[in-house]
Enzyme design. Structure first.
Site, PDB file in Angstrom:
ATOM      1  N   TYR A  27       0.869  -1.183   0.000  1.00 44.82           N
ATOM      2  CA  TYR A  27       0.000   0.000   0.000  1.00 44.82           C
ATOM      3  C   TYR A  27       0.900   1.226   0.000  1.00 44.82           C
ATOM      4  CZ  TYR A  27      -3.187   3.636   1.476  1.00 44.82           C
ATOM      5  OH  TYR A  27      -3.900   4.805   1.527  1.00 44.82           O
ATOM      6  N   GLU A  30      -3.019   7.572  -4.423  1.00 43.17           N
ATOM      7  CA  GLU A  30      -3.010   6.290  -3.716  1.00 43.17           C
ATOM      8  C   GLU A  30      -2.789   5.145  -4.692  1.00 43.17           C
ATOM      9  OE1 GLU A  30      -5.920   4.660  -0.363  1.00 43.17           O
ATOM     10  OE2 GLU A  30      -6.667   4.164  -2.350  1.00 43.17           O
TER      11      GLU A  30
END
Ligand code: ADP
Ligand code: MG
Length: 388
Positions: A108, A196
């Site tokens: 992530y 992101e």
């Protein structure tokens, strides 16, 4: 402004970040052309909607090339309901078909604007993929935050801190440093407020790749991000807000059902708070501002009157630059085409307030008058839902 995954990937690609090769499909007939452009035997079909959590909801499908036509047909035009769309879901108008990647590990990575820390913040985790929300809630230690002071910029030690936290093998450090630089530069160059990658993957071949990408651009910077501004997909935005923006109104939809029209952002916030305090909720934030015209006020009233779920309207005008009679004329104009079917509470004080009230009385509009905000909010909540 939010971008679709395929748009974000295009921007990342321009900055040198590796992304899987892909093609955008809006019509089923386009599938045949796609097959020629992608070289892998397996492909991934991804619904292009402004919402995450697609994988868990059936909006990301891995398939053989032979199954592509059917997979695209099933997804195009379908209604996708993910944890982020709310119960109404989103219709899929476009799909992105990309080459399937051999994943060795999913990470992530995000970059955010942390206003309270006055920094850009990188957040990273080895637990990337579709369960990052649970990780954040139950195992926050698995996520590291690295703040970058924007005047000093990204430093080598920031990147080492990130690489060590992720436990990357030394052979990958150089490629990782290059990637972090590229992402930082993308964020700065595009005036992003969020970027992101979930997941950022390390492939079995040893390459870092952005497998999913979400980018949001600061609306206030769109005037100098013209190439990005044209990427706006209005079909994904709230239709009332799109309409309001076209009229030049500062309007934000909310969950309640008391419509508001106020002059001044601070007064609009106070009005919303007061409605909440009296036991109800505002349907919107609407600041008509100072230099507003009669026609724009009329558009504002029409926008409120067109929303069938509203139970009352509260107008709170503290006339300074904006004159009370101009607000009244806007209301009268709107009611030439629209019917007032719910209680309309008005607090109209300040410049030309007598003229403003007189105009409405002459027009015979059944307004419930209030002298101050407290009384106005009480009246709106008390008459809420009554039919006129
Ligand atoms: P969402 O976050 O909306 O669920 P993602 O794009 O992250 O959608 O896809 C969900 C999962 O699907 C990813 O975590 C990854 O495991 C897998 N995936 C996505 N794209 C690819 C690809 N090109 N090749 C292989 N697997 C993929
Ligand atoms: Mg994802």
């Amino acid at each position: 402004m939010n971008l679709h995954e395929y748009q974000a990937k295009e921007i990342l690609h321009q900055h040198g970040v590796f992304v899987p090769k892909g093609v955008l499909i809006e019509k089923e007939e386009e599938v045949k052309l796609t097959l020629e452009q992608l070289s892998s035997s397996r492909v991934v079909v991804k619904a292009q909607v402004h919402a995450g959590g697609r994988g868990k909801a059936g909006g990301v499908k891995l398939c053989e090339k032979a199954e592509l036509e059917q997979t695209v047909a099933n997804m195009l035009g379908s209604h996708l309901m993910t944890a982020q769309t709310g119960h109404t879901g989103k219709e899929v108008h476009k799909v992105w078909v990309e080459e399937a990647v051999n994943i060795a590990h999913e990470y992530y990575l995000s970059i955010l604007l942390d206003r309270s820390a006055h920094c850009l913040s990188f957040m990273l985790s080895t637990a990337g993929g579709m369960d990052i929300e649970e990780t954040a809630e139950h195992q926050p230690a698995q996520i590291v935050t690295v703040n970058i002071e924007p005047n000093a910029g990204l430093q080598a030690w920031h990147m080492r801190q990130m690489a060590f936290f992720l436990g990357l093998d030394k052979v990958h450090h150089r490629a990782f440093h290059v990637l972090i630089h590229q992402l930082y530069q993308t964020f700065i160059d595009t005036d992003a407020d969020m970027l992101e990658l979930n997941p950022l993957v390390l492939t079995q071949e040893g390459t870092f790749m952005a497998l999913d990408a979400k980018v949001s651009i600061d609306d206030n910077a769109l005037y100098r991000q013209k190439d990005i501004a044209v990427m706006a997909d209005l079909a994904e935005e709230n239709p009332i807000e799109v309409k309001a923006a076209a009229y030049g109104l500062n309007y934000i939809s909310l969950d309640g059902d008391i419509g508001c029209m106020v002059n001044g952002a601070g007064l609009a916030m106070a009005t919303m708070d007061m409605i909440h305090l009296k036991g109800s909720e505002p349907a919107n934030f609407l600041d008509v501002g100072g230099g507003v015209s009669e026609e724009t006020v009329a558009h504002g009233f029409r926008l409120l009157l067109e929303q069938a779920h509203l139970k009352a309207i509260l107008v709170n005008i503290f006339g300074g630059i904006v004159r009370c009679d101009l607000i009244s004329l806007g209301l009268i104009e709107a009611l030439k085409t629209h019917h007032l079917h719910i209680p309309l509470v008005m607090r109209l004080v300040g410049t030309h307030e007598e003229e403003g009230r007189a105009l409405i009385k002459q027009a015979g509009i059944p307004v419930l008058w209030a002298n101050d905000l407290d009384e106005a909010a009480s009246l709106a909540v008390a008459t809420y839902g009554e039919k006129i």
